[in-house]
Design an enzyme around this catalytic site. Structure first.
Site, PDB file in Angstrom:
ATOM      1  N   TYR A 318       0.869  -1.188   0.000  1.00 48.63           N
ATOM      2  CA  TYR A 318       0.000   0.000   0.000  1.00 48.63           C
ATOM      3  C   TYR A 318       0.904   1.234   0.000  1.00 48.63           C
ATOM      4  O   TYR A 318       0.762   2.137   0.827  1.00 48.63           O
ATOM      5  CB  TYR A 318      -0.938   0.022   1.202  1.00 48.63           C
ATOM      6  CG  TYR A 318      -1.717  -1.240   1.440  1.00 48.63           C
ATOM      7  CD1 TYR A 318      -2.917  -1.480   0.763  1.00 48.63           C
ATOM      8  CD2 TYR A 318      -1.275  -2.199   2.346  1.00 48.63           C
ATOM      9  CE1 TYR A 318      -3.643  -2.642   0.989  1.00 48.63           C
ATOM     10  CE2 TYR A 318      -1.989  -3.351   2.580  1.00 48.63           C
ATOM     11  CZ  TYR A 318      -3.173  -3.578   1.897  1.00 48.63           C
ATOM     12  OH  TYR A 318      -3.887  -4.731   2.137  1.00 48.63           O
ATOM     13  N   CYS A 414      -4.924   3.443  10.845  1.00 46.20           N
ATOM     14  CA  CYS A 414      -5.635   4.644  11.290  1.00 46.20           C
ATOM     15  C   CYS A 414      -6.969   4.315  11.941  1.00 46.20           C
ATOM     16  O   CYS A 414      -7.718   5.224  12.302  1.00 46.20           O
ATOM     17  CB  CYS A 414      -5.846   5.608  10.120  1.00 46.20           C
ATOM     18  SG  CYS A 414      -6.825   4.923   8.766  1.00 46.20           S
TER      19      CYS A 414
END
Length: 456
Positions: A318, A414
């Site tokens: 990612y 997150c």
């Protein structure tokens, strides 16, 4: 059980929950209450009740206030308002303590980890959490052409841009003009201080119960549009009736994330950013950390934790434009090898252009799921860095990463719940939690960034 929506009652609030609320109980039911702090006695108004064991409410009156309460710094996010600043009424220290409690609870519940958590200000911040930290934001435009934000858990638009999160100058003049009804606005202030505003064409209205979109774009166009561009890839900032609502919501989300026509309204639409002495140029609509110091902070931590030496190897999954991959490649040197994988082709193109001096870094456009399946048995990297989206990496990717048997894994998340779930998967595969850091990358909100170091 009767529907409590609209009812008001006094309730004593308990601990914070994941999502920006505190947990209380009333008449045997759990109530998730926003705009309150642990220990407070509040008058709550129920905003959502789908039956079952819980409902949602707003604290509309504070009867007994916590000593951590201060006047709210965000006038947009109170009861009935937007979801931007969940904790703007708490001191910065109290905000970080609330986030730390949530992270610790998710780790305990989902990963079986008992861990003391401290949420730190982003490196270089004052830690006061008073706003002015966000360089990337996405606004919505209502039917009258006014820019605003969504009401919490609603598609309704609040045309009020007084939230203190954006850096100075980011929203200057935005409220003074009309935009295309139904459009989105991406605002980015880059590392050179240049503001870019890009208007994304309106998402087709979803009007059928089955979720099929009917193309009815908002009438009219924004004034002063510049530089029309071609359609390109853009990234985003629940009986039967409930099923229909879910279908429509899913269809709208899919349409929102699909390629949309763009118009550059300010700046060039190409944002310049700097990390560790390197320069990137990327689409203003592409992904970059929202906090103006976050990319440097996380990059420094990845470099510290990687353990790479010349001739080593690493994966960056990612990878976006390759911010972490660049640090890894600098550590391995030209005798090493670093593979970076990102599904957004525009990000890969921008990263490739920025990192031409690192030919031993292979920045590849592919789905991470597909790439790790084919490479997990091909060799053992010294370190794997993962920064997945909010949903986390998940069982398939974690299994492929651990099958590759890297010496170290640096995992960034997150969302505390998906982060803790992924952490539990690493532990089940035989890895050990060597270190954990949590950062207040989104001051005044309930969001928090966590980074874990795992080793054998």
């Amino acid at each position: 059980m009767s529907d409590w929506r609209g009812q008001e009652f006094e309730i004593r609030l308990g601990p914070p929950g994941h999502g920006g609320f505190c947990v209380g109980r009333h008449e045997g039911r759990v109530v998730f209450v926003r705009h309150g702090l642990p220990g407070e006695l509040v008058r709550a108004r129920v905003t959502e009740d789908r039956g079952g064991s819980f409902c949602r409410a707003d604290a509309v009156e504070i009867i007994e206030a916590s000593p951590d309460r201060v006047p709210a710094t965000c006038p947009v996010s109170g009861p009935g308002g937007a979801g931007c600043c969940d904790f703007s009424f708490a001191t910065p220290a109290a905000q970080r303590a609330l986030k730390a409690a949530v992270v610790a609870e998710q780790l305990r519940r989902l990963a079986g980890v008992e861990q003391d958590v401290t949420v730190e200000p982003i490196a270089g911040d004052s830690g006061e959490g008073t706003g002015g930290w966000r360089t990337r934001l996405r606004l919505v435009v209502d039917g009258a052409g006014r820019a605003g934000v969504h009401r919490f858990r609603s598609t309704a638009v609040i045309p009020d841009l007084r939230c203190p999160q954006p850096v100075a100058g980011a929203l200057d003049g935005v409220a003074d003009r009309l935009w295309t009804p139904g459009a989105d606005l991406v605002v980015a202030v880059d590392g050179d201080g240049v503001r870019h505003i890009v208007e994304l064409a309106a998402v087709p209205d979803t009007v059928q119960a089955g979720g099929r979109p009917e193309t009815r774009r908002g009438a009219g166009r924004g004034r002063g549009r510049q530089h029309p561009t071609r359609r390109r890839e853009s990234s985003g900032p629940g009986g039967d009736d409930r099923g229909a609502v879910r279908d429509r919501a899913a269809a709208r989300k899919s349409a929102t994330n699909a390629p949309r026509e763009e118009w550059v309204m300010a700046g060039t639409g190409r944002a310049v950013e700097y990390v560790a002495g390197r320069r990137w140029e990327l689409a203003a609509t592409g992904f970059w950390q929202a906090h103006h110091r976050a990319a440097q902070c996380y990059s420094d931590l990845v470099a510290e934790w990687s353990g790479l030496t010349p001739g080593g190897s690493g994966w960056d999954l990612y990878s976006g434009v390759g911010v972490f991959a660049a640090r890894l490649a600098e550590q391995t040197g030209q005798t090493g090898a670093v593979a970076a994988v990102e599904s957004a082709r525009s990000a890969v193109a921008d990263g490739t252009a920025a990192l031409r001096d690192l030919p031993w870094l292979d920045l590849r456009a592919d789905r991470v799921e597909r790439w790790v399946r084919t490479h997990s048995a091909a060799g053992t990297p010294d370190v794997v860095v993962l920064d997945p989206p909010r949903a986390g990496a998940g069982k398939e990717i974690v299994a492929a990463v651990t099958d590759a048997d890297p010496r170290r894994i640096v995992h960034i998340g997150c969302d505390p719940a998906s982060f803790a779930r992924d952490l539990g998967l690493y532990l089940d595969a035989g890895y050990h939690l060597a270190d954990l850091r949590a950062f207040d990358a989104f001051p005044a909100t309930h969001h928090v960034e966590c980074v874990a170091l795992l080793d054998r």
